[in-house]
Scaffold this motif. Sequence first.
Motif, PDB file in Angstrom:
ATOM      1  N   ARG A   1       0.842  -1.211   0.000  1.00 24.12           N
ATOM      2  CA  ARG A   1       0.000   0.000   0.000  1.00 24.12           C
ATOM      3  C   ARG A   1       0.876   1.260   0.000  1.00 24.12           C
ATOM      4  O   ARG A   1       1.061   1.878  -1.030  1.00 24.12           O
ATOM      5  N   ASP A   2       1.529   1.596   1.113  1.00 22.56           N
ATOM      6  CA  ASP A   2       2.350   2.816   1.134  1.00 22.56           C
ATOM      7  C   ASP A   2       3.528   2.645   0.165  1.00 22.56           C
ATOM      8  O   ASP A   2       3.912   3.582  -0.541  1.00 22.56           O
TER       9      ASP A   2
ATOM     10  N   HIS B   1       4.210   4.457  12.591  1.00 20.49           N
ATOM     11  CA  HIS B   1       4.329   4.402  11.124  1.00 20.49           C
ATOM     12  C   HIS B   1       5.224   5.578  10.731  1.00 20.49           C
ATOM     13  O   HIS B   1       4.775   6.727  10.736  1.00 20.49           O
TER      14      HIS B   1
ATOM     15  N   HIS C   1       7.992   7.768   8.394  1.00 18.40           N
ATOM     16  CA  HIS C   1       8.551   8.038   7.065  1.00 18.40           C
ATOM     17  C   HIS C   1       9.990   8.529   7.205  1.00 18.40           C
ATOM     18  O   HIS C   1      10.432   8.947   8.279  1.00 18.40           O
TER      19      HIS C   1
ATOM     20  N   ASN D   1       9.350   4.527   3.752  1.00 18.23           N
ATOM     21  CA  ASN D   1       8.917   4.192   5.127  1.00 18.23           C
ATOM     22  C   ASN D   1      10.087   3.551   5.863  1.00 18.23           C
ATOM     23  O   ASN D   1      11.114   3.231   5.258  1.00 18.23           O
TER      24      ASN D   1
END
Length: 401
Positions: free
Chosen positions: A13-14, A202, A204, A238
């Motif tokens: 997804r990301d 989560h 980045h 990420n």
Amino acid sequence: MKKQIRIFDTTLRDGEQAPGFSMNKQEKLQLALQLEKLGVDVMEAGFPICSDGDFESVREIARHVTQSTVAGLARANRKDIDRAWQALKPAAKPRIHTFIATSDIHLKHKLNKTRAEVFEAAVQAVRYAKSLCEDVEFSAEDASRTDPDFLCEVFEAVIEAGATVVNVPDTVGYAMPWEFGELIARIRVQVPNIDEAQLSVHCHNDIGMAAANSLMAVRNGADQVECTINGIGERAGNASLEEVVMALRTRAQAFGRQTGIQTELLYPTSRMLTEITGVKVQPNKAIVGENAFAHEAGIHQDGMLKNPLNYEIMKPEEVGVPESRIVLGKHSGRNALNSHLRRLGYSFTPKELDVVYRNFSKLTDNKKIITDSDLIYLSNNGVTEMGAQFVHESIQNLFYR
Ligand code: KIV
Ligand code: ZN
């Protein structure tokens, strides 16, 4: 028994939403099955409202994956949540992951909403998702730039509404490790019902802190880390799954935490992703880069040959890399050269080795990568002074003409 940190993989997804990393349904399923073997606790399979293709991919993964939880992303509205649920329904362990931004910057410049409106949207979304699916994750987008008191109020309310996981994204990779650690510790103290949900992070990588921030979060009470294979993801990516997992394993004493990841599948999984997307990782990438277990400097090569403990903190086979590589180049010493020659079946006296080494040094001044054929050529032709002269001349002819 060490406490388990759950690994939530969002490569599909990301990771997939980053430029150059899109995958078709078949490729996503292939990677999903590999992630399941790798032992991820949760895989985020996509964002079903985004496109029909994404919806189909999430549904296909939901049908086939049985061991890992399969999550689908949805904004905090009924239409997104319904679409996510339609795709996730066939999963053995489905999770709806709903999110809304909570920072004043996003409220003002993106959503045009008040804090009260966002608070209400978050609670309603979680309540609705919970009416469809037992497992509901709520993410406060841009959490690291959100007023911490407001963040804690939102988390308390969404847990009350049924969230099983609350996630703290450092959406723009802004936080420093100590700040992020303090935020996680504060949430643990300030949210009265936090023990009724898992606390997730989560991060980045915009200034290269994603893995460090995730690890500081673990030290301060996070239960779940969201990450991706090879660290792919929006912008600079990420937190890299292999870095977080191997830090927790290699420094187990410092963390007192473990994961369920089969670490020997890290390198094969990384390779599968690069083969599917055609995007290679940088050679010096931690854990899975081509040079991560390669040694070229003479002093290092000598130390490695004496005992790998001198220069390796992990064994390559722990992460599925076949073996350490002693790479011959201009910084290599006699000992490393001799070890390569022996592997190729040559056994030279110290005097002969001196001669071969002299030509080898000349060759490395001109050639970056020394192959086995180069070594065979040097060995077959240059162990006597006369032969060495001949080899020297052929190197000159090759490179100086
Ligand atoms: O970076 C982010 O904030 C996200 C959320 C949707 C979790 O990807
Ligand atoms: Zn993200």
